[in-house]
Design a protein around this motif. Structure first.
Motif, PDB file in Angstrom:
ATOM      1  N   THR A  75       0.850  -1.184   0.000  1.00  0.00           N
ATOM      2  CA  THR A  75       0.000   0.000   0.000  1.00  0.00           C
ATOM      3  C   THR A  75       0.889   1.238   0.000  1.00  0.00           C
ATOM      4  OG1 THR A  75      -0.068   0.167   2.415  1.00  0.00           O
ATOM      5  CG2 THR A  75      -1.765  -1.208   1.357  1.00  0.00           C
ATOM      6  N   VAL A  76       0.294   2.377  -0.288  1.00  0.00           N
ATOM      7  CA  VAL A  76       1.031   3.644  -0.269  1.00  0.00           C
ATOM      8  C   VAL A  76       1.654   3.875   1.112  1.00  0.00           C
ATOM      9  CG1 VAL A  76       0.792   6.152  -0.421  1.00  0.00           C
ATOM     10  CG2 VAL A  76      -0.391   4.679  -2.066  1.00  0.00           C
ATOM     11  N   GLU A  77       0.851   3.656   2.154  1.00  0.00           N
ATOM     12  CA  GLU A  77       1.315   3.910   3.522  1.00  0.00           C
ATOM     13  C   GLU A  77       2.444   2.961   3.923  1.00  0.00           C
ATOM     14  OE1 GLU A  77      -2.652   5.383   2.728  1.00  0.00           O
ATOM     15  OE2 GLU A  77      -1.846   3.320   2.618  1.00  0.00           O
ATOM     16  N   TRP A  78       2.330   1.692   3.493  1.00  0.00           N
ATOM     17  CA  TRP A  78       3.346   0.714   3.879  1.00  0.00           C
ATOM     18  C   TRP A  78       4.674   0.992   3.171  1.00  0.00           C
ATOM     19  CZ3 TRP A  78       4.544  -1.829   7.792  1.00  0.00           C
ATOM     20  CH2 TRP A  78       5.297  -3.008   7.770  1.00  0.00           C
ATOM     21  N   TYR A  79       4.620   1.378   1.913  1.00  0.00           N
ATOM     22  CA  TYR A  79       5.867   1.699   1.213  1.00  0.00           C
ATOM     23  C   TYR A  79       6.555   2.882   1.892  1.00  0.00           C
ATOM     24  CZ  TYR A  79       9.343   2.301  -2.427  1.00  0.00           C
ATOM     25  OH  TYR A  79      10.548   2.389  -3.095  1.00  0.00           O
ATOM     26  N   LEU A  93      16.067   2.902  -0.485  1.00  0.00           N
ATOM     27  CA  LEU A  93      15.422   2.224  -1.605  1.00  0.00           C
ATOM     28  C   LEU A  93      15.596   3.042  -2.878  1.00  0.00           C
ATOM     29  CD1 LEU A  93      12.117   1.071   0.146  1.00  0.00           C
ATOM     30  CD2 LEU A  93      14.043  -0.381  -0.539  1.00  0.00           C
ATOM     31  N   LEU A  94      15.702   2.354  -4.013  1.00  0.00           N
ATOM     32  CA  LEU A  94      16.003   3.034  -5.270  1.00  0.00           C
ATOM     33  C   LEU A  94      14.913   4.013  -5.696  1.00  0.00           C
ATOM     34  CD1 LEU A  94      17.582   0.196  -7.446  1.00  0.00           C
ATOM     35  CD2 LEU A  94      18.726   1.892  -6.022  1.00  0.00           C
ATOM     36  N   ASN A  95      13.668   3.745  -5.306  1.00  0.00           N
ATOM     37  CA  ASN A  95      12.565   4.652  -5.628  1.00  0.00           C
ATOM     38  C   ASN A  95      12.004   5.271  -4.351  1.00  0.00           C
ATOM     39  OD1 ASN A  95      12.727   3.983  -8.365  1.00  0.00           O
ATOM     40  ND2 ASN A  95      11.209   2.342  -8.187  1.00  0.00           N
ATOM     41  N   THR A  96      11.820   6.581  -4.363  1.00  0.00           N
ATOM     42  CA  THR A  96      11.181   7.263  -3.236  1.00  0.00           C
ATOM     43  C   THR A  96       9.700   6.865  -3.200  1.00  0.00           C
ATOM     44  OG1 THR A  96      10.473   9.178  -4.502  1.00  0.00           O
ATOM     45  CG2 THR A  96      12.706   9.246  -3.561  1.00  0.00           C
ATOM     46  N   PRO A  97       8.990   7.165  -2.101  1.00  0.00           N
ATOM     47  CA  PRO A  97       7.551   6.873  -2.070  1.00  0.00           C
ATOM     48  C   PRO A  97       6.779   7.521  -3.218  1.00  0.00           C
ATOM     49  CG  PRO A  97       8.333   7.237   0.153  1.00  0.00           C
ATOM     50  CD  PRO A  97       9.483   7.562  -0.765  1.00  0.00           C
ATOM     51  N   ASP A  98       7.118   8.758  -3.566  1.00  0.00           N
ATOM     52  CA  ASP A  98       6.415   9.417  -4.665  1.00  0.00           C
ATOM     53  C   ASP A  98       6.743   8.747  -6.000  1.00  0.00           C
ATOM     54  OD1 ASP A  98       4.688  11.723  -5.484  1.00  0.00           O
ATOM     55  OD2 ASP A  98       6.451  12.175  -6.702  1.00  0.00           O
ATOM     56  N   GLU A  99       8.001   8.367  -6.201  1.00  0.00           N
ATOM     57  CA  GLU A  99       8.388   7.674  -7.442  1.00  0.00           C
ATOM     58  C   GLU A  99       7.724   6.304  -7.523  1.00  0.00           C
ATOM     59  OE1 GLU A  99      12.765   9.831  -7.861  1.00  0.00           O
ATOM     60  OE2 GLU A  99      12.559   7.934  -6.768  1.00  0.00           O
ATOM     61  N   VAL A 142     -10.915  -2.906 -18.231  1.00  0.00           N
ATOM     62  CA  VAL A 142     -11.077  -2.272 -16.918  1.00  0.00           C
ATOM     63  C   VAL A 142     -10.036  -2.833 -15.952  1.00  0.00           C
ATOM     64  CG1 VAL A 142     -12.670  -1.769 -15.030  1.00  0.00           C
ATOM     65  CG2 VAL A 142     -13.556  -2.112 -17.350  1.00  0.00           C
ATOM     66  N   LYS A 143      -9.347  -1.940 -15.264  1.00  0.00           N
ATOM     67  CA  LYS A 143      -8.387  -2.364 -14.248  1.00  0.00           C
ATOM     68  C   LYS A 143      -8.369  -1.359 -13.112  1.00  0.00           C
ATOM     69  CE  LYS A 143      -3.940  -2.138 -14.995  1.00  0.00           C
ATOM     70  NZ  LYS A 143      -3.456  -1.334 -13.857  1.00  0.00           N
ATOM     71  N   GLY A 144      -7.816  -1.760 -11.979  1.00  0.00           N
ATOM     72  CA  GLY A 144      -7.599  -0.817 -10.901  1.00  0.00           C
ATOM     73  C   GLY A 144      -6.395   0.049 -11.218  1.00  0.00           C
ATOM     74  N   ALA A 145      -6.166   1.075 -10.407  1.00  0.00           N
ATOM     75  CA  ALA A 145      -5.000   1.925 -10.619  1.00  0.00           C
ATOM     76  C   ALA A 145      -3.711   1.117 -10.550  1.00  0.00           C
ATOM     77  CB  ALA A 145      -4.978   3.053  -9.585  1.00  0.00           C
ATOM     78  N   VAL A 146      -3.733   0.008  -9.787  1.00  0.00           N
ATOM     79  CA  VAL A 146      -2.530  -0.814  -9.609  1.00  0.00           C
ATOM     80  C   VAL A 146      -2.604  -2.117 -10.405  1.00  0.00           C
ATOM     81  CG1 VAL A 146      -1.092  -2.031  -7.914  1.00  0.00           C
ATOM     82  CG2 VAL A 146      -2.146   0.161  -7.321  1.00  0.00           C
ATOM     83  N   LYS A 147      -3.714  -2.837 -10.292  1.00  0.00           N
ATOM     84  CA  LYS A 147      -3.812  -4.154 -10.913  1.00  0.00           C
ATOM     85  C   LYS A 147      -5.184  -4.361 -11.542  1.00  0.00           C
ATOM     86  CE  LYS A 147      -0.664  -6.541  -7.701  1.00  0.00           C
ATOM     87  NZ  LYS A 147      -0.554  -7.634  -6.708  1.00  0.00           N
ATOM     88  N   SER A 148      -5.239  -5.300 -12.477  1.00  0.00           N
ATOM     89  CA  SER A 148      -6.513  -5.733 -13.051  1.00  0.00           C
ATOM     90  C   SER A 148      -6.986  -6.984 -12.313  1.00  0.00           C
ATOM     91  CB  SER A 148      -6.347  -6.043 -14.539  1.00  0.00           C
ATOM     92  OG  SER A 148      -5.580  -7.228 -14.704  1.00  0.00           O
ATOM     93  N   ARG A 149      -8.124  -7.484 -12.733  1.00  0.00           N
ATOM     94  CA  ARG A 149      -8.627  -8.755 -12.202  1.00  0.00           C
ATOM     95  C   ARG A 149      -8.254  -9.895 -13.156  1.00  0.00           C
ATOM     96  NH1 ARG A 149     -14.672  -8.616 -10.643  1.00  0.00           N
ATOM     97  NH2 ARG A 149     -14.933  -7.915 -12.803  1.00  0.00           N
ATOM     98  N   LYS A 150      -7.047  -9.814 -13.651  1.00  0.00           N
ATOM     99  CA  LYS A 150      -6.574 -10.746 -14.673  1.00  0.00           C
ATOM    100  C   LYS A 150      -6.665 -12.203 -14.236  1.00  0.00           C
ATOM    101  CE  LYS A 150      -2.621 -11.127 -17.833  1.00  0.00           C
ATOM    102  NZ  LYS A 150      -1.293 -10.572 -18.159  1.00  0.00           N
ATOM    103  N   GLU A 151      -6.464 -12.445 -12.942  1.00  0.00           N
ATOM    104  CA  GLU A 151      -6.492 -13.822 -12.450  1.00  0.00           C
ATOM    105  C   GLU A 151      -7.875 -14.458 -12.601  1.00  0.00           C
ATOM    106  OE1 GLU A 151      -7.791 -11.273  -9.026  1.00  0.00           O
ATOM    107  OE2 GLU A 151      -6.242 -11.143 -10.594  1.00  0.00           O
ATOM    108  N   VAL A 177      -6.475  -2.616  -2.414  1.00  0.00           N
ATOM    109  CA  VAL A 177      -5.097  -2.956  -2.758  1.00  0.00           C
ATOM    110  C   VAL A 177      -4.915  -3.014  -4.275  1.00  0.00           C
ATOM    111  CG1 VAL A 177      -5.434  -5.468  -2.743  1.00  0.00           C
ATOM    112  CG2 VAL A 177      -3.177  -4.508  -2.203  1.00  0.00           C
ATOM    113  N   ARG A 178      -5.990  -3.293  -4.996  1.00  0.00           N
ATOM    114  CA  ARG A 178      -5.942  -3.362  -6.448  1.00  0.00           C
ATOM    115  C   ARG A 178      -6.177  -1.993  -7.084  1.00  0.00           C
ATOM    116  NH1 ARG A 178      -7.251  -7.892  -9.189  1.00  0.00           N
ATOM    117  NH2 ARG A 178      -8.451  -8.687  -7.433  1.00  0.00           N
ATOM    118  N   SER A 179      -7.089  -1.218  -6.470  1.00  0.00           N
ATOM    119  CA  SER A 179      -7.578  -0.005  -7.130  1.00  0.00           C
ATOM    120  C   SER A 179      -7.032   1.301  -6.573  1.00  0.00           C
ATOM    121  CB  SER A 179      -9.099   0.045  -7.025  1.00  0.00           C
ATOM    122  OG  SER A 179      -9.498   0.296  -5.680  1.00  0.00           O
ATOM    123  N   ARG A 180      -6.684   1.292  -5.272  1.00  0.00           N
ATOM    124  CA  ARG A 180      -6.376   2.546  -4.577  1.00  0.00           C
ATOM    125  C   ARG A 180      -7.476   3.578  -4.828  1.00  0.00           C
ATOM    126  NH1 ARG A 180       0.315   2.692  -4.963  1.00  0.00           N
ATOM    127  NH2 ARG A 180       0.569   0.755  -3.797  1.00  0.00           N
ATOM    128  N   GLY A 181      -8.720   3.056  -4.843  1.00  0.00           N
ATOM    129  CA  GLY A 181      -9.894   3.912  -4.946  1.00  0.00           C
ATOM    130  C   GLY A 181     -10.267   4.351  -6.344  1.00  0.00           C
TER     131      GLY A 181
END
Length: 301
Positions: A75-79, A93-99, A142-151, A177-181
């Motif tokens: 999640t955003v908060e966990w990263y 970490l190589l990427n900042t939270p914003d990156e 159609v997909k979430g901001a992070v993942k689709s329902r591909k499975e 976790v898939r969409s981030r809203g």
């Protein structure tokens, strides 16, 4: 190079868990220093306290060192919490939270690569579906901001009517976790293919490209099975890598994976981007990839 790994025998078996374990072992073999994160989170602790718990066995470093997190898309908060806790130990970490968010969330990186990828509309409510249909037509992906329902298969991701679209947007947004809203509705790309997967997806000529800043790390065929489509001619390979380089330049995320696919007319398109820390290797040899990560990613200037 330090690796913070979520590999654990306690995890239920999955394709991602296997990728995490294999990447961890490859990192060890090429000489990375691997530390294992404490699995799970205590519900009675704050996010920050859980991050401290997760990295409790990781020692402070004498000098600041770059690191790759090998695990599951957080999640955003966990990263942000793990990034901050690692910083306290002089690990970066190589990427900042914003990156990380820019690479991971399609709605955040779409404005930067809108002309390199299928046209998309971001929705936050199923009632906006008619607006998306008016703009993109049907069918749509159609997909979430992070993942689709591909499975769940191709039909769980492709809407052919406005009613189907409303239902898919609702179901997608419901899984944070898939969409981030957010649900991203995309014009259905005519992917060049000769067969489909067991779940109905066109098995197209799709390739994953790993990059660190201005450097190509590696690239390989996206699908797992042996396939004649995996072979690229010299001009095709140059086209794939050039498009990935352009997308990565626009995203301005240091450690990124870009997925490129060929359309029915022979041209190439960006399918999506992701934080390379959480991207599977596809058909890229892991030892070769990790040797290049270790050699080419010396840390942020």
């Amino acid at each position: 190079m330090i690796v913070l790994s979520e590999a654990s025998a306690q995890l239920p078996p999955s394709r991602t868990a296997l990728d995490v374990s294999a990447a961890t072992e490859a990192a060890k073999l090429v000489g990375c220093r691997v530390y294992y994160m404490h699995p799970g989170q205590e519900p009675n602790l704050s996010v920050a306290a859980n991050a401290t718990r997760a990295l409790a066995s990781v020692p402070n470093q004498a000098v600041e060192l770059p690191a790759v997190w090998v695990g599951f898309t957080p999640t955003v908060e966990w990263y942000a919490a793990i990034y901050a806790e690692a910083e306290k130990k002089r690990i970066r970490l190589l990427n900042t939270p914003d990156e990380h968010r820019t690479a991971t969330e399609l709605d955040r990186h779409y404005p930067r690569i809108w002309d390199l990828t299928p046209e998309s509309v971001v929705l936050t409510d199923p009632r906006q579906a008619d607006e998306a249909v008016a703009r993109l037509g049907l069918p749509v992906f159609v997909k979430g901001a992070v993942k689709s329902r591909k499975e769940l298969g191709y039909r769980a991701c492709v809407a052919t009517t406005a009613d189907e679209l409303r239902r898919m947007v609702r179901d997608t947004i419901a899984v944070e976790v898939r969409s981030r809203g957010k649900a991203v509705v995309r014009k259905l790309a005519p992917i060049r293919h000769v067969h489909v997967s067991p779940t109905g997806f066109p098995v197209g000529r799709e390739f994953r490209v790993f990059r660190y800043r201005e450097s190509l790390l590696d690239h390989g065929y996206y699908w797992e099975a042996d396939d004649a489509q995996a072979e690229l001619s010299g001009p095709e390979e140059r086209a794939v890598l050039a498009l990935a380089a352009e997308a990565a330049l626009r995203l301005a995320v240091p450690f990124v994976a870009i997925d490129i696919a060929q359309l029915a007319d022979g041209t190439w398109t960006v399918i999506e981007a992701s934080d390379a820390q959480f991207a599977g290797p596809c058909q890229i040899p892991l030892l070769r990839l990790w040797n290049r990560i270790r050699a080419i990613a010396p840390g942020r200037p």
